[in-house]
Scaffold this motif. Structure first.
Motif, PDB file in Angstrom:
ATOM      1  N   GLU A 163      75.660  28.080  -3.797  1.00 48.40           N
ATOM      2  CA  GLU A 163      75.356  29.515  -3.830  1.00 48.40           C
ATOM      3  C   GLU A 163      74.607  29.948  -2.576  1.00 48.40           C
ATOM      4  OE1 GLU A 163      75.773  32.334  -6.370  1.00 48.40           O
ATOM      5  OE2 GLU A 163      77.481  31.001  -6.109  1.00 48.40           O
ATOM      6  N   ILE A 164      73.629  29.125  -2.181  1.00 47.15           N
ATOM      7  CA  ILE A 164      72.859  29.446  -0.978  1.00 47.15           C
ATOM      8  C   ILE A 164      73.773  29.475   0.237  1.00 47.15           C
ATOM      9  CG2 ILE A 164      71.066  28.608   0.602  1.00 47.15           C
ATOM     10  CD1 ILE A 164      69.626  27.508  -1.922  1.00 47.15           C
ATOM     11  N   LEU A 165      74.586  28.440   0.386  1.00 50.72           N
ATOM     12  CA  LEU A 165      75.449  28.349   1.570  1.00 50.72           C
ATOM     13  C   LEU A 165      76.567  29.390   1.538  1.00 50.72           C
ATOM     14  CD1 LEU A 165      75.664  24.465   1.970  1.00 50.72           C
ATOM     15  CD2 LEU A 165      74.269  26.086   3.271  1.00 50.72           C
ATOM     16  N   MET A 189      74.711  43.036  -3.461  1.00 50.67           N
ATOM     17  CA  MET A 189      75.892  42.798  -4.295  1.00 50.67           C
ATOM     18  C   MET A 189      76.432  41.380  -4.126  1.00 50.67           C
ATOM     19  SD  MET A 189      76.425  45.582  -6.047  1.00 50.67           S
ATOM     20  CE  MET A 189      78.130  45.504  -6.594  1.00 50.67           C
ATOM     21  N   GLN A 190      75.698  40.526  -3.434  1.00 57.02           N
ATOM     22  CA  GLN A 190      76.033  39.103  -3.225  1.00 57.02           C
ATOM     23  C   GLN A 190      77.285  38.928  -2.365  1.00 57.02           C
ATOM     24  OE1 GLN A 190      73.570  37.045  -5.176  1.00 57.02           O
ATOM     25  NE2 GLN A 190      72.888  39.177  -5.165  1.00 57.02           N
ATOM     26  N   ASN A 191      77.565  39.906  -1.518  1.00 62.14           N
ATOM     27  CA  ASN A 191      78.739  39.851  -0.653  1.00 62.14           C
ATOM     28  C   ASN A 191      78.281  39.662   0.789  1.00 62.14           C
ATOM     29  OD1 ASN A 191      81.010  40.334   0.960  1.00 62.14           O
ATOM     30  ND2 ASN A 191      81.824  41.888  -0.408  1.00 62.14           N
ATOM     31  N   ALA A 192      78.502  38.471   1.327  1.00 61.29           N
ATOM     32  CA  ALA A 192      78.137  38.209   2.713  1.00 61.29           C
ATOM     33  C   ALA A 192      79.348  38.197   3.637  1.00 61.29           C
ATOM     34  CB  ALA A 192      77.407  36.861   2.811  1.00 61.29           C
ATOM     35  N   LEU A 205      69.716  32.566   6.392  1.00 63.57           N
ATOM     36  CA  LEU A 205      69.187  31.923   5.193  1.00 63.57           C
ATOM     37  C   LEU A 205      68.271  32.877   4.433  1.00 63.57           C
ATOM     38  CD1 LEU A 205      68.419  28.400   6.674  1.00 63.57           C
ATOM     39  CD2 LEU A 205      70.021  28.865   4.815  1.00 63.57           C
ATOM     40  N   ALA A 206      67.505  33.674   5.166  1.00 62.00           N
ATOM     41  CA  ALA A 206      66.619  34.645   4.515  1.00 62.00           C
ATOM     42  C   ALA A 206      67.421  35.675   3.725  1.00 62.00           C
ATOM     43  CB  ALA A 206      65.742  35.333   5.558  1.00 62.00           C
ATOM     44  N   TYR A 207      68.571  36.095   4.262  1.00 64.89           N
ATOM     45  CA  TYR A 207      69.421  37.040   3.537  1.00 64.89           C
ATOM     46  C   TYR A 207      69.915  36.420   2.227  1.00 64.89           C
ATOM     47  CZ  TYR A 207      69.747  40.027   7.717  1.00 64.89           C
ATOM     48  OH  TYR A 207      69.471  40.845   8.776  1.00 64.89           O
ATOM     49  N   ALA A 208      70.283  35.140   2.279  1.00 67.34           N
ATOM     50  CA  ALA A 208      70.697  34.452   1.058  1.00 67.34           C
ATOM     51  C   ALA A 208      69.539  34.402   0.069  1.00 67.34           C
ATOM     52  CB  ALA A 208      71.177  33.038   1.385  1.00 67.34           C
ATOM     53  N   LEU A 220      65.603  30.683 -10.221  1.00 66.80           N
ATOM     54  CA  LEU A 220      64.785  31.215  -9.129  1.00 66.80           C
ATOM     55  C   LEU A 220      63.965  30.104  -8.477  1.00 66.80           C
ATOM     56  CD1 LEU A 220      63.700  33.640  -7.522  1.00 66.80           C
ATOM     57  CD2 LEU A 220      61.954  33.925  -9.293  1.00 66.80           C
ATOM     58  N   ARG A 221      63.372  29.233  -9.271  1.00 68.63           N
ATOM     59  CA  ARG A 221      62.581  28.126  -8.721  1.00 68.63           C
ATOM     60  C   ARG A 221      63.452  27.204  -7.868  1.00 68.63           C
ATOM     61  NH1 ARG A 221      57.526  27.053 -10.658  1.00 68.63           N
ATOM     62  NH2 ARG A 221      56.800  28.352 -12.408  1.00 68.63           N
ATOM     63  N   ARG A 222      64.632  26.857  -8.360  1.00 66.83           N
ATOM     64  CA  ARG A 222      65.533  25.979  -7.603  1.00 66.83           C
ATOM     65  C   ARG A 222      65.969  26.650  -6.305  1.00 66.83           C
ATOM     66  NH1 ARG A 222      67.974  25.219 -12.594  1.00 66.83           N
ATOM     67  NH2 ARG A 222      69.849  26.332 -11.947  1.00 66.83           N
ATOM     68  N   CYS A 223      66.278  27.939  -6.400  1.00 68.49           N
ATOM     69  CA  CYS A 223      66.729  28.693  -5.234  1.00 68.49           C
ATOM     70  C   CYS A 223      65.673  28.688  -4.134  1.00 68.49           C
ATOM     71  CB  CYS A 223      67.065  30.116  -5.659  1.00 68.49           C
ATOM     72  SG  CYS A 223      67.209  31.290  -4.311  1.00 68.49           S
ATOM     73  N   ILE A 224      64.442  29.031  -4.485  1.00 66.29           N
ATOM     74  CA  ILE A 224      63.372  29.122  -3.491  1.00 66.29           C
ATOM     75  C   ILE A 224      63.093  27.764  -2.865  1.00 66.29           C
ATOM     76  CG2 ILE A 224      60.890  29.514  -3.223  1.00 66.29           C
ATOM     77  CD1 ILE A 224      61.175  31.882  -5.134  1.00 66.29           C
TER      78      ILE A 224
END
Length: 447
Positions: free
Chosen positions: A4-6, A153-156, A286-289, A306-310
């Motif tokens: 998801e991050i990448l 909107m999660q669109n990169a 990465l900050a945008y993600a 959220l914890r895993r993401c951060i």
């Protein structure tokens, strides 16, 4: 979570890298287009770009404020709210853009008088650049609104495609107008106008076709709802102060370089800052993600995700920083030489002078890893007050070092102030968020 991050970070990294590459290309074109005045043109271009950075970065609150609120609405699956956010962002962006355009003469004359060089010829170059590029400002600010909404909107991918298009058009147009058309810096500015207005047309059309089934019908009075607008401007007001401080740091970096009275120092600092910018735009991806996912998981009330993401975003930020440190240690001379015209007679002097300060460029990626990613987390969580307060304190420290040590250590004071500013900003954000615990509480389900 890594996927998801990448998924979000990689397109944003590609989008962002095109921006410094455009700056690098503009620097190269300026050096070639102006022949024997290459060093003078690079210095003039750096000041002209700094003026527009001041305008654009002070308007970037539109992107950041829109992104966090839209991401939270997306996470909560609230289609009406994210539709309203799109229209609110565009209304504000168009209004701010037209205001900046209408004030072009006082802005331009004050900026050139304040930041201009000793050479009258250089100041004429800056003026030609400014009064041409100002026509791109409304479009550039509208792109902030569109990109902030798409990030939420999660669109990169769509912002990446438009960014590549805009920057390819800018580079191609710069060559066509500045070199083939013999317009110098004015040609580079004209290329920006053409590229950014094209970008607005393309992204608006693409959003309509992709999201027309998700965007719901809303009334204009709902868009302008005073309660919602008050929250939007409260968040954006904090971000404006934060961004004003950031722009002041970059502006006075260039001004302090110009105030040395040494054209070589000004040109070297401008080129080395491009190396830092290359790093910063990659970590900003990465900050945008982080901001998109943080807002999404807060909206969905998913504290575990959220914890895993951060945690993973912070790890990725330091990995990227270490890669840049390695690249700069091993190949900084080769990278530097890509940014100058090898036919200039003063290349050897520029390279030797850069060698005196390259250590700062090697250190800065590590000093900046945490603040970049924490910026994204704070945007997604709409914790704009933390962003504001940490930035104000860091800026005070920056100016204390810049003007307290400039007489003693010269140009090193400019770089020391800049590096320290980046580092302490991350420290302050971490402390002010109660070591991120206050962010996690935002995602806890409400009883």
């Amino acid at each position: 979570m890594n996927r998801e991050i990448l998924r979000l970070a990689i397109p944003n990294i590609i989008s962002n890298i095109t921006v410094p590459l455009m700056g690098i290309a503009s620097t190269i074109i300026a050096g070639h287009a102006c022949g024997g005045e290459g060093t003078l043109a690079i210095g003039a271009l750096s000041i002209g770009v700094s003026i527009f950075n001041f305008i654009y970065w002070n308007c970037s609150f539109i992107r950041m404020g829109t992104s966090g609120l839209t991401a939270q609405a997306f996470g909560a699956d609230n289609s009406k709210e994210y539709t309203l956010m799109l229209w609110r962002a565009l209304v504000v962006a168009l209004g701010v853009g037209m205001l900046a355009f209408s004030l072009q003469y006082p802005i331009g004359e004050f900026s050139i008088d304040f930041m201009g060089m000793e050479s009258e010829r250089a100041n004429r170059m800056i003026a030609d650049y400014f009064y041409t590029r100002i026509w791109a400002v409304p479009a550039g600010i509208m792109l902030f609104a569109f990109n902030g909404w798409l990030t939420g909107m999660q669109n990169a991918v769509l912002p990446m495609a438009v960014a590549i298009l805009v920057n390819v058009l800018h580079i191609g147009g710069s060559y066509l107008f500045a070199i083939a058309g013999d317009m110098g810096l004015q040609g580079i500015a004209l290329a920006s106008v053409v590229a950014q207005w094209t970008g607005v047309a393309v992204i608006a059309t693409a959003i309509w076709f992709k999201y027309r089934k998700q965007i719901v019908r809303v009334a204009f009075k709902e868009v302008m709802d005073m309660g919602a607008m008050k929250r939007f401007f409260a968040i954006n007001g904090d971000i404006m102060i934060r961004t004003f401080c950031l722009v002041a740091v970059y502006t006075f970096f260039t001004k302090a370089s110009a105030d040395t009275g040494n054209d070589t120092i000004l040109a070297v600092n401008a080129i080395l800052l491009q190396l830092f910018t290359l790093f910063s735009y990659m970590n900003d991806g990465l900050a945008y993600a982080a901001e998109a996912l943080t807002g999404r998981f807060i909206g969905a009330k998913d504290v575990a995700s959220l914890r895993r993401c951060i945690k993973l975003c912070v790890v990725w930020s330091f990995v990227v920083s270490l890669l840049y440190v390695g690249a700069y240690v091993g190949w900084w001379q080769d990278i530097f030489m890509l940014l100058v015209n090898p036919e200039q007679g003063d290349v050897a002097t520029l390279l030797a002078t850069a060698g005196d300060y390259i250590g700062w460029i090697i250190v800065i990626p590590l000093a900046s890893a945490l603040p970049f990613i924490l910026d994204g987390i704070m945007v997604g969580a709409t914790r704009s007050r933390i962003m504001r307060n940490s930035m104000v304190l860091s800026t005070i420290i920056y100016f204390a070092i810049l003007y307290g040590l400039s007489d003693a250590i010269g140009n090193n004071a400019i770089w020391m102030a800049f590096t320290t500013f980046m580092f302490v900003r991350g420290v302050f954000q971490y402390i002010m968020s109660d070591r991120l615990r206050s962010i996690y509480r935002e995602a806890e389900p409400q009883n």
